[in-house]
Design a protein around this motif. Structure first.
Motif, PDB file in Angstrom:
ATOM      1  N   MET A   3       0.849  -1.199   0.000  1.00  0.00           N
ATOM      2  CA  MET A   3       0.000   0.000   0.000  1.00  0.00           C
ATOM      3  C   MET A   3       0.882   1.245   0.000  1.00  0.00           C
ATOM      4  N   LYS A   4       0.532   2.195  -0.874  1.00  0.00           N
ATOM      5  CA  LYS A   4       1.355   3.403  -0.973  1.00  0.00           C
ATOM      6  C   LYS A   4       1.044   4.374   0.162  1.00  0.00           C
ATOM      7  N   ALA A   5       2.080   5.028   0.632  1.00  0.00           N
ATOM      8  CA  ALA A   5       1.931   6.063   1.654  1.00  0.00           C
ATOM      9  C   ALA A   5       2.877   7.193   1.258  1.00  0.00           C
ATOM     10  N   SER A   6       2.644   8.390   1.788  1.00  0.00           N
ATOM     11  CA  SER A   6       3.504   9.503   1.365  1.00  0.00           C
ATOM     12  C   SER A   6       4.952   9.269   1.785  1.00  0.00           C
ATOM     13  N   THR A   7       5.157   8.472   2.839  1.00  0.00           N
ATOM     14  CA  THR A   7       6.526   8.148   3.263  1.00  0.00           C
ATOM     15  C   THR A   7       6.984   6.796   2.703  1.00  0.00           C
ATOM     16  N   ALA A   8       6.150   6.150   1.920  1.00  0.00           N
ATOM     17  CA  ALA A   8       6.522   4.896   1.243  1.00  0.00           C
ATOM     18  C   ALA A   8       5.890   4.942  -0.148  1.00  0.00           C
ATOM     19  N   PRO A   9       6.412   5.841  -1.008  1.00  0.00           N
ATOM     20  CA  PRO A   9       5.746   6.079  -2.296  1.00  0.00           C
ATOM     21  C   PRO A   9       5.692   4.850  -3.202  1.00  0.00           C
ATOM     22  N   LYS A  10       6.586   3.874  -2.964  1.00  0.00           N
ATOM     23  CA  LYS A  10       6.530   2.649  -3.772  1.00  0.00           C
ATOM     24  C   LYS A  10       5.697   1.574  -3.074  1.00  0.00           C
ATOM     25  N   GLY A  11       5.119   1.913  -1.992  1.00  0.00           N
ATOM     26  CA  GLY A  11       4.301   0.944  -1.248  1.00  0.00           C
ATOM     27  C   GLY A  11       5.078   0.351  -0.086  1.00  0.00           C
ATOM     28  N   ARG A  12       4.360  -0.161   0.904  1.00  0.00           N
ATOM     29  CA  ARG A  12       5.024  -0.737   2.083  1.00  0.00           C
ATOM     30  C   ARG A  12       5.827  -1.966   1.668  1.00  0.00           C
ATOM     31  N   ASN A  13       7.088  -1.910   2.009  1.00  0.00           N
ATOM     32  CA  ASN A  13       7.996  -3.005   1.688  1.00  0.00           C
ATOM     33  C   ASN A  13       8.438  -3.623   3.023  1.00  0.00           C
ATOM     34  N   PRO A  14       8.053  -4.880   3.287  1.00  0.00           N
ATOM     35  CA  PRO A  14       8.355  -5.472   4.602  1.00  0.00           C
ATOM     36  C   PRO A  14       9.832  -5.404   4.973  1.00  0.00           C
ATOM     37  N   LYS A  15      10.720  -5.497   3.959  1.00  0.00           N
ATOM     38  CA  LYS A  15      12.155  -5.473   4.281  1.00  0.00           C
ATOM     39  C   LYS A  15      12.559  -4.133   4.872  1.00  0.00           C
ATOM     40  N   GLU A  16      11.865  -3.091   4.426  1.00  0.00           N
ATOM     41  CA  GLU A  16      12.212  -1.750   4.880  1.00  0.00           C
ATOM     42  C   GLU A  16      11.297  -1.273   6.012  1.00  0.00           C
ATOM     43  N   HIS A  17      10.017  -1.664   5.929  1.00  0.00           N
ATOM     44  CA  HIS A  17       9.019  -1.060   6.825  1.00  0.00           C
ATOM     45  C   HIS A  17       8.353  -2.061   7.771  1.00  0.00           C
ATOM     46  N   GLY A  18       8.712  -3.328   7.649  1.00  0.00           N
ATOM     47  CA  GLY A  18       8.034  -4.321   8.485  1.00  0.00           C
ATOM     48  C   GLY A  18       6.643  -4.636   7.955  1.00  0.00           C
ATOM     49  N   TYR A  19       5.909  -5.387   8.742  1.00  0.00           N
ATOM     50  CA  TYR A  19       4.580  -5.862   8.325  1.00  0.00           C
ATOM     51  C   TYR A  19       3.475  -5.104   9.081  1.00  0.00           C
ATOM     52  N   PRO A  20       2.241  -5.158   8.568  1.00  0.00           N
ATOM     53  CA  PRO A  20       1.138  -4.515   9.300  1.00  0.00           C
ATOM     54  C   PRO A  20       0.989  -5.105  10.703  1.00  0.00           C
ATOM     55  N   MET A  21       0.676  -4.258  11.631  1.00  0.00           N
ATOM     56  CA  MET A  21       0.557  -4.662  13.036  1.00  0.00           C
ATOM     57  C   MET A  21      -0.916  -4.936  13.364  1.00  0.00           C
ATOM     58  N   HIS A  22      -1.166  -6.042  14.030  1.00  0.00           N
ATOM     59  CA  HIS A  22      -2.548  -6.419  14.379  1.00  0.00           C
ATOM     60  C   HIS A  22      -2.753  -6.152  15.862  1.00  0.00           C
ATOM     61  N   VAL A  23      -3.313  -5.015  16.158  1.00  0.00           N
ATOM     62  CA  VAL A  23      -3.361  -4.564  17.558  1.00  0.00           C
ATOM     63  C   VAL A  23      -4.181  -5.515  18.425  1.00  0.00           C
ATOM     64  N   CYS A  24      -5.354  -5.924  17.968  1.00  0.00           N
ATOM     65  CA  CYS A  24      -6.201  -6.797  18.804  1.00  0.00           C
ATOM     66  C   CYS A  24      -5.471  -8.104  19.122  1.00  0.00           C
ATOM     67  N   GLU A  25      -4.813  -8.670  18.105  1.00  0.00           N
ATOM     68  CA  GLU A  25      -4.134  -9.951  18.309  1.00  0.00           C
ATOM     69  C   GLU A  25      -2.944  -9.781  19.254  1.00  0.00           C
ATOM     70  N   ILE A  26      -2.264  -8.655  19.155  1.00  0.00           N
ATOM     71  CA  ILE A  26      -1.138  -8.407  20.067  1.00  0.00           C
ATOM     72  C   ILE A  26      -1.651  -8.281  21.506  1.00  0.00           C
ATOM     73  N   LEU A  27      -2.725  -7.515  21.676  1.00  0.00           N
ATOM     74  CA  LEU A  27      -3.272  -7.340  23.032  1.00  0.00           C
ATOM     75  C   LEU A  27      -3.834  -8.658  23.566  1.00  0.00           C
ATOM     76  N   ASN A  28      -4.212  -9.537  22.665  1.00  0.00           N
ATOM     77  CA  ASN A  28      -4.771 -10.824  23.077  1.00  0.00           C
ATOM     78  C   ASN A  28      -3.709 -11.724  23.721  1.00  0.00           C
ATOM     79  N   GLN A  29      -2.431 -11.338  23.600  1.00  0.00           N
ATOM     80  CA  GLN A  29      -1.369 -12.090  24.276  1.00  0.00           C
ATOM     81  C   GLN A  29      -1.316 -11.747  25.763  1.00  0.00           C
ATOM     82  N   LEU A  30      -1.934 -10.639  26.132  1.00  0.00           N
ATOM     83  CA  LEU A  30      -1.906 -10.207  27.534  1.00  0.00           C
ATOM     84  C   LEU A  30      -3.030 -10.901  28.301  1.00  0.00           C
TER      85      LEU A  30
END
Ligand SMILES: Cc1ncc(C[n+]2csc(CCOP(=O)(O)OP(=O)(O)O)c2C)c(N)n1
Length: 250
Positions: free
Chosen positions: A141-168
């Motif tokens: 997905m393109k963003a103004s700070t990632a004009p070529k799109g989100r690249n996991p090598k550079e920007h990591g992967y999307p964060m899943h907040v509910c699933e992360i909080l579900n570890q608590l």
């Protein structure tokens, strides 16, 4: 003739929406107002606003609210709630606010099981400041700070907040919703109501994530943005209850 609908009185009548076409904040504010009226909490509520388009809520609502520094919603809500335990306290935060600069505050409040509610509006991007990459931006997905799109090598992967909080251990209720159609919008309202009821019953931390669109910063018209939300965003962020401790208690 029978009256079947009244506009919530918790939205100012003298304000016209300044949100972009296709933005879902207005729908969410309306539902929050309706739920507060249904629960008779109009005069016993305090909203803690994040910074961003979310923070514009203060222009539209008639109930008590405060804005805090970017990302500090859950820290501020902790103080407001602990000082005013009888008040229904909720934060209203975007993904940049809650999951980027405010991640530590969010995790810590959830981990403590603070008895307030978080309404987390995930539009996959920093909205107000012009579409910068957020923790929830999709791969490619393109963003103004990632004009070529989100690249996991550079920007990591999307964060899943509910699933992360579900570890608590502490969080009581975590649900992911959307407002992409009437049925899901009704489910979102029910989730907000449940989260508020949990707080009234002293159950602890509840978070309702609402996956929304940001046509302006996605560079799409509202209808295409709705299509993107359904085809792409909801694949990455599937809807449903992630945790409901009331079911474990039953
Ligand atoms: C400490 C601090 N850093 C940065 C900013 C600039 N800023 C204002 S809004 C915003 C992004 C908001 O994005 P999000 O939380 O996703 O909310 P949205 O606008 O999409 O609702 C940023 C970075 C700020 N106001 N304060």
């Amino acid at each position: 003739m029978e009256k079947i609908y009244s506009r919530t009185k918790l939205l100012r009548e003298d304000m016209v929406s300044g949100f972009c076409p296709g933005c879902m904040h207005g729908t969410i504010f309306k539902m929050i107002g309706e739920v507060l009226e249904e629960l008779h909490m109009e005069s016993k509520v305090a909203m803690v606003l994040g910074v961003g388009c979310c923070g514009l809520a203060k222009e539209y609502v008639t109930y008590d609210n405060t804005t805090c520094p970017h990302g500090r919603g859950c820290a501020t809500a902790t103080g407001v709630k602990r000082a005013n335990p009888e008040t229904l306290v909720f934060t209203y935060q975007g993904d940049g606010d809650l999951a980027s600069i405010g991640l530590a505050e969010t995790m810590s409040a959830a981990n403590r099981g603070e008895n307030f509610t978080v309404i987390f509006v995930n539009n996959g991007i920093y909205g107000m400041t012009g579409g910068q990459l957020a923790p929830t931006t999709l791969v490619g997905m393109k963003a103004s700070t990632a004009p070529k799109g989100r690249n996991p090598k550079e920007h990591g992967y999307p964060m899943h907040v509910c699933e992360i909080l579900n570890q608590l251990t502490a969080p009581y209720y975590l649900e992911r919703c959307s407002c992409n159609n009437p049925a899901n919008t009704r489910k979102t309202k029910a989730a907000i109501k449940k989260a508020f009821q949990n707080q009234i019953e002293g159950k602890g931390f509840s978070l309702v994530e609402i996956v929304t669109s940001c046509p302006t910063n996605w560079g799409l018209d509202p209808l295409d943005a709705l299509g993107f939300l359904e085809d792409k965003m909801l694949k990455e962020f599937p809807l449903g209850v992630i945790r409901d401790k009331s079911k474990e208690e039953a």
